[in-house]
Design an enzyme around this catalytic site. Structure first.
Site, mmCIF file in Angstrom:
data_model
loop_
_atom_site.group_PDB
_atom_site.id
_atom_site.type_symbol
_atom_site.label_atom_id
_atom_site.label_comp_id
_atom_site.label_asym_id
_atom_site.label_seq_id
_atom_site.Cartn_x
_atom_site.Cartn_y
_atom_site.Cartn_z
ATOM 1 N N GLU A 68 0.079 -14.645 -2.012
ATOM 2 C CA GLU A 68 -0.771 -14.888 -0.827
ATOM 3 C C GLU A 68 -0.328 -16.099 -0.007
ATOM 4 O OE1 GLU A 68 -4.844 -14.946 -2.208
ATOM 5 O OE2 GLU A 68 -4.776 -12.835 -2.782
ATOM 6 N N ASN A 122 3.875 -11.461 -3.779
ATOM 7 C CA ASN A 122 2.689 -10.597 -3.768
ATOM 8 C C ASN A 122 1.735 -11.036 -2.658
ATOM 9 O OD1 ASN A 122 1.207 -8.538 -5.362
ATOM 10 N ND2 ASN A 122 -0.209 -10.193 -5.923
ATOM 11 N N HIS A 168 -5.999 -4.088 -1.697
ATOM 12 C CA HIS A 168 -7.467 -4.132 -1.753
ATOM 13 C C HIS A 168 -7.963 -3.459 -0.469
ATOM 14 C CE1 HIS A 168 -7.538 -6.571 -5.311
ATOM 15 N NE2 HIS A 168 -6.738 -7.458 -4.760
ATOM 16 N N ASP A 172 -7.660 -1.355 -5.265
ATOM 17 C CA ASP A 172 -9.046 -0.888 -5.340
ATOM 18 C C ASP A 172 -9.446 -0.443 -3.943
ATOM 19 O OD1 ASP A 172 -9.592 -3.499 -4.234
ATOM 20 O OD2 ASP A 172 -10.303 -4.255 -6.175
#
Ligand code: XIL
Length: 315
Positions: free
Chosen positions: A131, A172, A208, A238
């Protein structure tokens, strides 16, 4: 046959799940988690983060991470290490800063070297940095960026490679699912770092996602990442909805899971997919996105939702 079995038959390396230490005492939960036909790779959701492993400078705690690595090994599963350098869940002795560039370089190298060496030979992928971008593609403000500029990224990757040459090293992030400014920033950085000889093996796409709003450019974006000569892994999938769920929402979510899995299947270098835990019982979503949830393929009672069948048929 199970999602991991199906993924491997499609030429992927794995289908996996995140977990966390507290959940491992739930026997009904672990019965599914440990089934390597469903999950070939496990990611510790919290226990390898900086606050969990080096809360005090120079004092390393590997116990909880080791519990999850041993769980995976006992069940014939591999581990994605998560995560070495991240602005969040960072102990205040690091985040409060005040370091010279040389001192913070040494702090990063010591942290990365100790973690990667501790689990040397036992980690399939490491999320080395996590991030680092804002949604507009600029760098996120952090003690790392503020002190070292983008150099902190190569410092971390080089230390990780030196400590375990067998682990695949990932950068990531979230909101790099479809094309856009943040994905372009990731593409450009990885291209530049590879040209400079920085050892990056893969781009981790957290994924996400929001049900009904899955980007239409997933496959295009992931193929673009792969064209750099790196692997792509879907690391934290998700797909959330406004709760409570109903049959209509669950059908939409199933379609969305199928879309994501088909996109990975269509990109040869998309090597695997990890869901950010497999059951709504232990999802992080409701605690962070108010009124949202039901984001995973198994419900709170550990019963498979329509999303499960959609994933299986996309594999
Ligand atoms: C989340 C965990 O699931 C939560 O238990 C914790 O409270 C916060 O972090 N991006 C990441 C993950 O890279 O590490 C985050 O995990 C979710 C977002």
């Amino acid at each position: 046959p199970g999602l991991n079995t199906l993924a491997v038959a499609k030429g992927k390396t794995y289908f996996g799940s995140a977990t966390d230490n507290g959940e491992l005492s739930d026997a009904a939960y672990t019965t599914i988690l440990k089934n390597s036909k469903e999950f070939g790779v496990i990611t510790p959701g919290n226990s390898m983060k900086w606050d969990a492993t080096e809360g005090t400078r120079g004092t390393f705690t590997f116990t909880n991470g080791e519990t999850i690595v041993k769980f995976a090994e006992a069940n014939g599963q591999k581990v994605r290490g998560h995560t070495l350098v991240w602005h969040s869940q960072l102990p205040s002795w690091v985040s409060s800063g005040g370091f010279s560039a040389a001192e913070l370089t040494e702090i990063i190298q010591t942290h990365v070297t100790n973690l990667v060496t501790n689990w040397k030979g036992r980690i399939l992928h490491w999320d080395v940095v996590n991030e680092i971008f804002n949604d507009d593609g600029t760098y996120r403000t952090s003690v790392f960026y503020n002190t070292l500029g983008e150099e902190f990224v190569s410092i971390a990757f080089k230390a990780a490679r030196a400590a375990d040459p067998a682990a695949k090293l990932y950068i990531n992030d979230y909101n790099i699912d479809g094309t856009g400014a943040k994905s372009t920033a990731m593409y450009n950085l990885v291209q530049k770092l590879l040209a400079a000889g920085v050892p990056i093996d893969g781009i981790g796409v957290q994924a996400h996602l929001i049900s009904g709003s899955v980007p239409s450019t997933l496959a295009t974006n992931w193929a673009s990442f792969a064209s750099l000569g790196v692997d792509v892994a879907i690391t934290e999938l998700d797909i959330r909805m406004t709760t409570p769920s109903d049959a209509t929402k669950l059908a939409q979510q199933a379609t969305d899971y199928g879309t994501v899995v088909k996109a990975c299947v269509s990109v040869p270098r998309c090597v695997g997919i990890t869901v950010w835990d497999y059951t709504d019982k232990y999802s992080w979503i409701p605690s962070v996105f108010s009124g949202q949830g039901a984001a995973l393929p198994w419900d709170e009672l550990l019963v498979k939702k329509p999303a499960y069948a959609a994933i299986a048929s996309a594999l």
